[in-house]
Design an enzyme around this catalytic site. Structure first.
Site, PDB file in Angstrom:
ATOM      1  N   PHE A 202      -1.637 -50.621  12.375  1.00  0.00           N
ATOM      2  CA  PHE A 202      -2.775 -51.135  11.756  1.00  0.00           C
ATOM      3  C   PHE A 202      -2.741 -52.116  10.948  1.00  0.00           C
ATOM      4  CE2 PHE A 202      -5.971 -50.574   8.015  1.00  0.00           C
ATOM      5  CZ  PHE A 202      -7.093 -50.696   8.824  1.00  0.00           C
ATOM      6  N   ILE A 203      -3.530 -53.469  11.120  1.00  0.00           N
ATOM      7  CA  ILE A 203      -3.225 -54.601  10.586  1.00  0.00           C
ATOM      8  C   ILE A 203      -4.075 -54.623   9.231  1.00  0.00           C
ATOM      9  CG2 ILE A 203      -2.980 -57.022  10.564  1.00  0.00           C
ATOM     10  CD1 ILE A 203      -1.167 -55.969  12.492  1.00  0.00           C
ATOM     11  N   ARG A 295     -17.189 -59.748  30.289  1.00  0.00           N
ATOM     12  CA  ARG A 295     -18.567 -59.910  30.195  1.00  0.00           C
ATOM     13  C   ARG A 295     -19.238 -61.096  29.394  1.00  0.00           C
ATOM     14  NH1 ARG A 295     -19.629 -57.554  25.403  1.00  0.00           N
ATOM     15  NH2 ARG A 295     -18.178 -55.998  25.034  1.00  0.00           N
TER      16      ARG A 295
HETATM   17  P1  ADP Z   1     -19.831 -57.643  21.681  1.00  0.00           P
HETATM   18  O1  ADP Z   1     -20.866 -57.235  20.430  1.00  0.00           O
HETATM   19  O2  ADP Z   1     -18.785 -58.210  21.029  1.00  0.00           O
HETATM   20  O3  ADP Z   1     -20.566 -58.136  22.717  1.00  0.00           O
HETATM   21  P2  ADP Z   1     -19.503 -54.840  21.725  1.00  0.00           P
HETATM   22  O4  ADP Z   1     -18.321 -54.079  21.737  1.00  0.00           O
HETATM   23  O5  ADP Z   1     -20.144 -54.650  20.115  1.00  0.00           O
HETATM   24  O6  ADP Z   1     -19.081 -55.961  22.058  1.00  0.00           O
HETATM   25  O7  ADP Z   1     -20.600 -54.422  22.589  1.00  0.00           O
HETATM   26  C1  ADP Z   1     -21.821 -54.876  23.214  1.00  0.00           C
HETATM   27  C2  ADP Z   1     -22.639 -53.842  23.843  1.00  0.00           C
HETATM   28  O8  ADP Z   1     -22.120 -53.142  24.774  1.00  0.00           O
HETATM   29  C3  ADP Z   1     -23.317 -52.895  22.676  1.00  0.00           C
HETATM   30  O9  ADP Z   1     -24.819 -52.760  22.933  1.00  0.00           O
HETATM   31  C4  ADP Z   1     -22.210 -51.756  23.007  1.00  0.00           C
HETATM   32  O10 ADP Z   1     -23.117 -50.515  22.326  1.00  0.00           O
HETATM   33  C5  ADP Z   1     -21.928 -51.677  24.335  1.00  0.00           C
HETATM   34  N1  ADP Z   1     -20.629 -51.134  24.545  1.00  0.00           N
HETATM   35  C6  ADP Z   1     -19.573 -51.795  24.553  1.00  0.00           C
HETATM   36  N2  ADP Z   1     -18.809 -50.771  25.129  1.00  0.00           N
HETATM   37  C7  ADP Z   1     -19.182 -49.724  25.376  1.00  0.00           C
HETATM   38  C8  ADP Z   1     -18.770 -48.528  26.012  1.00  0.00           C
HETATM   39  N3  ADP Z   1     -17.325 -48.380  26.375  1.00  0.00           N
HETATM   40  N4  ADP Z   1     -19.627 -47.710  25.827  1.00  0.00           N
HETATM   41  C9  ADP Z   1     -20.699 -47.782  25.713  1.00  0.00           C
HETATM   42  N5  ADP Z   1     -21.440 -48.918  25.219  1.00  0.00           N
HETATM   43  C10 ADP Z   1     -20.503 -50.014  25.052  1.00  0.00           C
HETATM   44  P1  ADP Z   2     -14.030 -52.478  20.555  1.00  0.00           P
HETATM   45  O1  ADP Z   2     -13.426 -52.256  22.027  1.00  0.00           O
HETATM   46  O2  ADP Z   2     -14.738 -51.432  20.000  1.00  0.00           O
HETATM   47  O3  ADP Z   2     -14.517 -53.718  20.562  1.00  0.00           O
HETATM   48  P2  ADP Z   2     -11.368 -53.418  19.620  1.00  0.00           P
HETATM   49  O4  ADP Z   2     -10.242 -53.146  20.047  1.00  0.00           O
HETATM   50  O5  ADP Z   2     -11.997 -54.848  19.813  1.00  0.00           O
HETATM   51  O6  ADP Z   2     -12.641 -52.347  20.042  1.00  0.00           O
HETATM   52  O7  ADP Z   2     -11.415 -53.379  17.779  1.00  0.00           O
HETATM   53  C1  ADP Z   2     -12.507 -53.626  17.463  1.00  0.00           C
HETATM   54  C2  ADP Z   2     -12.445 -53.916  15.729  1.00  0.00           C
HETATM   55  O8  ADP Z   2     -11.582 -52.915  15.127  1.00  0.00           O
HETATM   56  C3  ADP Z   2     -11.730 -55.219  15.402  1.00  0.00           C
HETATM   57  O9  ADP Z   2     -12.766 -56.300  15.428  1.00  0.00           O
HETATM   58  C4  ADP Z   2     -11.219 -54.868  14.299  1.00  0.00           C
HETATM   59  O10 ADP Z   2     -11.825 -55.157  12.935  1.00  0.00           O
HETATM   60  C5  ADP Z   2     -10.567 -53.446  14.294  1.00  0.00           C
HETATM   61  N1  ADP Z   2      -9.336 -53.189  14.705  1.00  0.00           N
HETATM   62  C6  ADP Z   2      -9.136 -52.921  15.907  1.00  0.00           C
HETATM   63  N2  ADP Z   2      -7.549 -52.895  16.065  1.00  0.00           N
HETATM   64  C7  ADP Z   2      -6.906 -53.005  14.893  1.00  0.00           C
HETATM   65  C8  ADP Z   2      -5.765 -53.176  14.422  1.00  0.00           C
HETATM   66  N3  ADP Z   2      -4.735 -52.601  15.120  1.00  0.00           N
HETATM   67  N4  ADP Z   2      -5.479 -53.122  13.058  1.00  0.00           N
HETATM   68  C9  ADP Z   2      -6.587 -53.308  12.246  1.00  0.00           C
HETATM   69  N5  ADP Z   2      -8.104 -53.572  12.924  1.00  0.00           N
HETATM   70  C10 ADP Z   2      -8.349 -53.257  14.160  1.00  0.00           C
END
Ligand code: ADP
Ligand code: ADP
Ligand code: MG
Length: 460
Positions: A202-203, A295
């Site tokens: 965890f960073i 995407r």
């Molecule tokens: P970003 O906002 O960077 O495009 P998000 O992770 O916030 O990416 O996801 C964008 C959209 O996709 C949101 O509506 C989120 O609820 C949905 N989403 C992303 N990953 C999942 C998942 N694994 N299951 C269901 N919904 C997802």
């Molecule tokens: P998601 O698929 O839900 O978008 P991510 O792996 O992209 O998941 O992580 C979403 C957010 O969670 C990151 O933008 C960051 O704020 C936090 N996060 C994820 N991994 C770490 C980590 N190893 N240390 C600290 N924060 C993290």
């Protein structure tokens, strides 16, 4: 040239895609659930087909029904938007076997980057740093403890299939790790149908910085600069901006380095179409690969504003087999753009979703203001989907101008009938640290705890 595209999504992104199609003279087909009959994307598309009940599992996630709708209307391609089926490799394969072009990467590239533990390994192979952690899925409690011992606390337990900020928990010691490990697996199984979890360091107080990339079918991959998405609540993005103030002020050399790292990962996966490589950056300028989003993303518009490149249009052209007409050297970042995600949520009640009928709706305009939204006066926000009702994007010659426009535009945005996050966004924009561009992913938590303290003091 595509003549007709089916949009397999709803809300603002469906509207965004239909707009791009219209500008390219491509006809559009909307699909919608019973809850979305009055939705803007249905009204704007040339044709519309109802595909089932409100629950996404009965409509927007039903591959069979979407494919039937595509066949009945005889479309050339399907754009999946974000969320729903956008990162479903099986869906991309089904489209392929039905001779319908899927507007996104092919299933092989998607599989190579599918789960987060697998894509971590791919990043390492590309020579890109990842947070220290497990080599793949952690199969049992003993292995979890061994990984934590090796990398040191705090650690994060993450679902390999997680997304949208869900499926993550932090552990500070052995006891919370063991407990968290089992809860995380159970939650991941329930939420994503996949109990696999991995562990990484965890960073603390990191910055979330991501790179937009585009790849064509001739093997050319370019990046369009970064987006700073550190303003998050519960790991979900709230405000995004480009360029990143952290990179601009502190770590200028990172832009080129991280951009190249993003391209390397995409190249190794033979990636095509639009994608985003996400990183976290610590306070000393170390960067770590997090995941690749395969995407178009919610926050793509800010990149469009500073590069002048229409990303959805590019997605369609690439899917048609057109080579990219821009090389890395042509990409010029001009000015500064900020996005605020406007959600129908009550910031004064722990951001509880506030679905319902919008009574009055007036959206801001003027120079440098862009609103991507499907909302209108009289529209009823269904409770079945996420609560984002619009994206407010401002563009200025520099960060200061973009911020001033954002504050002005937030002040103009009038939505009654439902609660919105506009006042919360305004508080972020007024915050002195945000104004200075000094913030990490802990910013929102700190802002909210400060606001809570003030409330308590007022009451006392
Ligand atoms: P970003 O906002 O960077 O495009 P998000 O992770 O916030 O990416 O996801 C964008 C959209 O996709 C949101 O509506 C989120 O609820 C949905 N989403 C992303 N990953 C999942 C998942 N694994 N299951 C269901 N919904 C997802
Ligand atoms: P998601 O698929 O839900 O978008 P991510 O792996 O992209 O998941 O992580 C979403 C957010 O969670 C990151 O933008 C960051 O704020 C936090 N996060 C994820 N991994 C770490 C980590 N190893 N240390 C600290 N924060 C993290
Ligand atoms: Mg992410």
């Amino acid at each position: 040239m595509f003549e007709k595209i089916l949009v397999a999504n709803r809300g603002e992104i469906a509207v965004r895609i239909i707009r791009a199609c219209k500008e390219l003279n491509i006809r559009t087909v909307a699909v919608y659930s019973e809850a979305d009959a009055n939705s803007m994307h249905v009204q704007l598309a040339d044709e519309a087909i109802c595909i089932g009940k409100a629950a996404a599992s009965e409509s927007y996630l039903r591959i069979d029904r979407i494919i039937s709708a595509a066949e009945i209307t005889d479309v050339d391609a399907i754009h999946p938007g974000y969320g729903f089926l956008s990162e479903n490799a099986h869906f991309a394969d089904v489209c392929d076997s039905c001779n319908i072009r899927f507007i996104g990467p092919d299933s092989r590239a998607m599989n190579a980057l599918e789960d987060k533990a697998v894509s971590r390994m791919l990043a390492r192979k590309a020579g890109v740093p990842t947070p220290p952690g497990s080599d793949g899925i952690v199969e049992n409690e003993q292995d979890a403890l061994a990984v934590a011992k090796r990398i040191g606390y705090p650690v994060m337990i993450k679902a390999v299939a997680g997304g949208g900020g869900r499926g993550m928990r932090v552990a500070h010691n052995d006891i919370s790790l063991v407990k968290g490990y089992h809860t995380a697996r159970g939650e991941a199984e329930k939420a994503f149908g996949n109990s696999g979890v991995y562990i990484e360091k965890f960073i603390e107080n990191p910055h979330h910085i991501e790179f937009q990339i585009l790849g064509d079918h001739k093997g050319r991959i370019i990046h369009l600069g970064e987006r700073d998405c550190s303003i998050q609540r519960r790991n979900q993005k709230v405000v995004e901006e480009t360029p990143s103030p952290l990179i601009d002020h502190k770590f200028r050399r990172l832009r080129d380095k991280m951009g190249k790292a993003a391209i390397k990962i995409a190249e190794l996966a033979n990636y095509t179409n639009a994608g985003t490589v996400e990183f976290i950056v610590d306070n000393t300028g170390n960067y770590y690969f997090l995941e690749m989003n395969k995407r178009i993303q919610v926050e793509h518009a800010i990149t469009e504003e500073v590069t002048g490149i229409d990303l959805v249009r590019c997605q369609i052209m690439i899917a048609m087999g057109e080579p990219l007409r821009i090389s890395q050297g042509d990409v010029q970042i001009k000015g500064h753009a900020i996005e605020c995600r406007i959600n129908a949520e009550d910031p004064f009640d722990d951001f509880r979703p506030s679905p319902g009928r919008i009574e009055m709706y007036y959206q801001p305009g003027g120079r440098g203001v862009r609103v991507d939204s499907h909302a209108y006066a009289g529209y009823t926000i269904p409770s079945a989907y996420d609560s984002m009702i619009g994206k407010l994007v401002t563009f200025g010659k520099d960060r200061r101008e973009a911020m001033d426009k954002m504050s002005r535009a937030l002040g103009e945005y009038m939505i009654t009938g439902v609660k919105t996050t506009i006042s919360f966004q305004q508080a972020i924009l007024q915050d002195p640290n945000f104004r200075r561009g000094v913030y990490s992913t802990s910013f929102v938590e700190q802002l909210l705890s400060g606001a809570r303290r003030e409330l308590i003091e007022q009451k006392g």
